[in-house]
Design an enzyme around this catalytic site. Structure first.
Site, short mmCIF file in Angstrom:
data_model
loop_
_atom_site.label_atom_id
_atom_site.label_comp_id
_atom_site.label_asym_id
_atom_site.label_seq_id
_atom_site.Cartn_x
_atom_site.Cartn_y
_atom_site.Cartn_z
N ASP A 122 29.07 189.33 65.71
CA ASP A 122 28.31 188.13 65.34
C ASP A 122 29.20 187.28 64.47
OD1 ASP A 122 27.16 187.88 62.25
OD2 ASP A 122 27.78 189.91 62.77
N PHE A 151 24.78 191.34 52.07
CA PHE A 151 25.86 190.35 52.01
C PHE A 151 25.38 189.06 51.35
CE2 PHE A 151 28.02 186.63 53.80
CZ PHE A 151 29.33 186.91 53.44
N ASP A 207 20.29 191.75 59.66
CA ASP A 207 21.17 192.24 58.61
C ASP A 207 20.31 192.69 57.43
OD1 ASP A 207 23.34 192.83 57.09
OD2 ASP A 207 24.18 190.81 57.05
#
Length: 371
Positions: A265, A94, A90
């Site tokens: 995920d 986030f 990622d």
């Protein structure tokens, strides 16, 4: 990266994702290995016991500790973690959004404070790719501007334009690097506003190796989430993998597979395991409950997982009550086996053109009881 679409059943898709370190059958569920390992498990557990081919690690966490340069000097994530499969990383956007408390959005990136020591850092589109190059990720996510829901329309539009700009800058930067083994995925934003999702797709250049639907499971209802996926997935290139980020429950995953999503995920199987919730085909159970103290049966009859072939619910109940670390491993192995088998069975159903009946049969049994 080569993605082969093998079968379509209504909107559900089955394919093969050929990456530098593994061939991945889709739909695929990726166990979350935030710090370079799945919590309580090692690479042998992931590879040989679970048979996982693709796991997720996090750029934000690996950048702050131990540092991408350390990982790079030690041969990249695969050698560092001794995992012979593939890694998706990622971008860290986030985590900057959720952990730092007070991020500052700039046109060129995100300024955030480390949740470890409070030090200030700047993530730009190029910076997060450089980190992921050092990690040698098989699949890299672009930096995006994530918005918590509900959000004003003006903020959503700002997020879309910024995310698309960063994605397109990332693509240009990636092309200059000429690293074909590191694949780049764009992220589509827009909250649950369907016109904003369409705008996000329209602003994001073609040429990415895959496309993710981001910004969901952050406060919206399940119906809103599914409506957004149903609208967005058909807008994405048919010949590229589609990744739904951070979702979700077994029901969510089957619904999204039915809407044309290929990759998933979620921390749910491992987090729930550590907190005494175990998945079975007839619903969830809480292993800490008193009835399991003398239950000499496995979590699920006929389950082929490492844990169910060896241990009883009574033993797991005891380990949880005693706060033994071994409990987390055994429970996580079971829950991840459940998730991986779920998508494997969904894939087989798609190949045999019976996905809808498979989903109906699974949900009828799964929702019959939870205890």
């Amino acid at each position: 990266m080569d993605f082969q679409l093998q079968a379509v059943d209504d909107n559900a898709r089955a394919g093969l994702l050929n990456l530098a370190h593994s061939q991945v059958a889709t739909p695929v569920f990726m166990p979350v290995g935030t710090q370079g390992c799945i919590k309580s498990l090692d690479a042998t557990d992931a590879q040989e016991i679970l048979g996982a081919k693709l796991i997720l690690a996090n750029t934000y966490h690996m950048y702050l500790r131990p540092g991408e340069k350390v990982v790079g000097q030690l041969g990249g994530l695969h050698r560092f973690a001794q995992f012979q499969g593939s890694f998706l990383t990622d971008s860290g956007g986030f985590q900057a959004f959720s952990l730092s408390g007070n991020i500052k959005l700039q046109e060129d990136g995100i300024v955030f404070k480390s949740h470890i020591d409070g030090s200030k850092h700047l993530f730009t589109p190029a910076k997060v790719l450089d980190i992921q190059y050092s990690l040698n990720s098989d699949i890299m996510m672009v930096l995006d501007d994530l918005v918590g829901l509900p959000a004003p329309l003006k903020r959503l539009e700002e997020s879309i334009k910024r995310s698309a700009k960063w994605a397109n800058l990332s693509l240009e930067y990636h092309k200059q690097k000429n690293r074909p083994s590191n694949n780049l995925f764009a992220i589509i934003q827009g909250g649950t506003h369907l016109k904003m999702r369409s705008l996000s797709v329209g602003l994001t250049h073609e040429g990415f190796d895959g496309y993710a639907i981001g910004g969901l499971a952050v406060g919206e209802s399940v119906d809103e989430m599914l409506e957004t996926i149903a609208h967005t997935a058909p807008l994405l290139p048919k010949d590229k993998p589609r990744y739904l980020m951070g979702v979700g429950t077994p029901e969510n995953i089957l619904d999204a597979i039915g809407l044309g999503v290929d990759m998933f995920d979620c921390v749910m199987p491992t987090r729930n395991a550590r907190n005494a919730t175990l998945f079975t085909y007839s619903g969830k159970i809480s292993i800490k409950n008193a009835p399991y103290k003398l239950d000499n049966t496995p979590i699920e009859e006929n389950c082929a997982c490492y844990t169910c072939k060896r241990y009883s619910k009574a033993y797991l109940h005891h380990l949880f009550r005693a706060k033994e670390l071994t409990y987390a491993r055994l429970a996580s192995l079971h829950n991840l086996h459940f998730y991986l088998e779920l998508v494997k069975n969904a894939r087989n159903a798609i190949l045999e053109k019976r996905f809808l009946s498979f989903k109906k049969e699974f949900l009828e049994k799964y929702n019959s009881r939870s205890h």
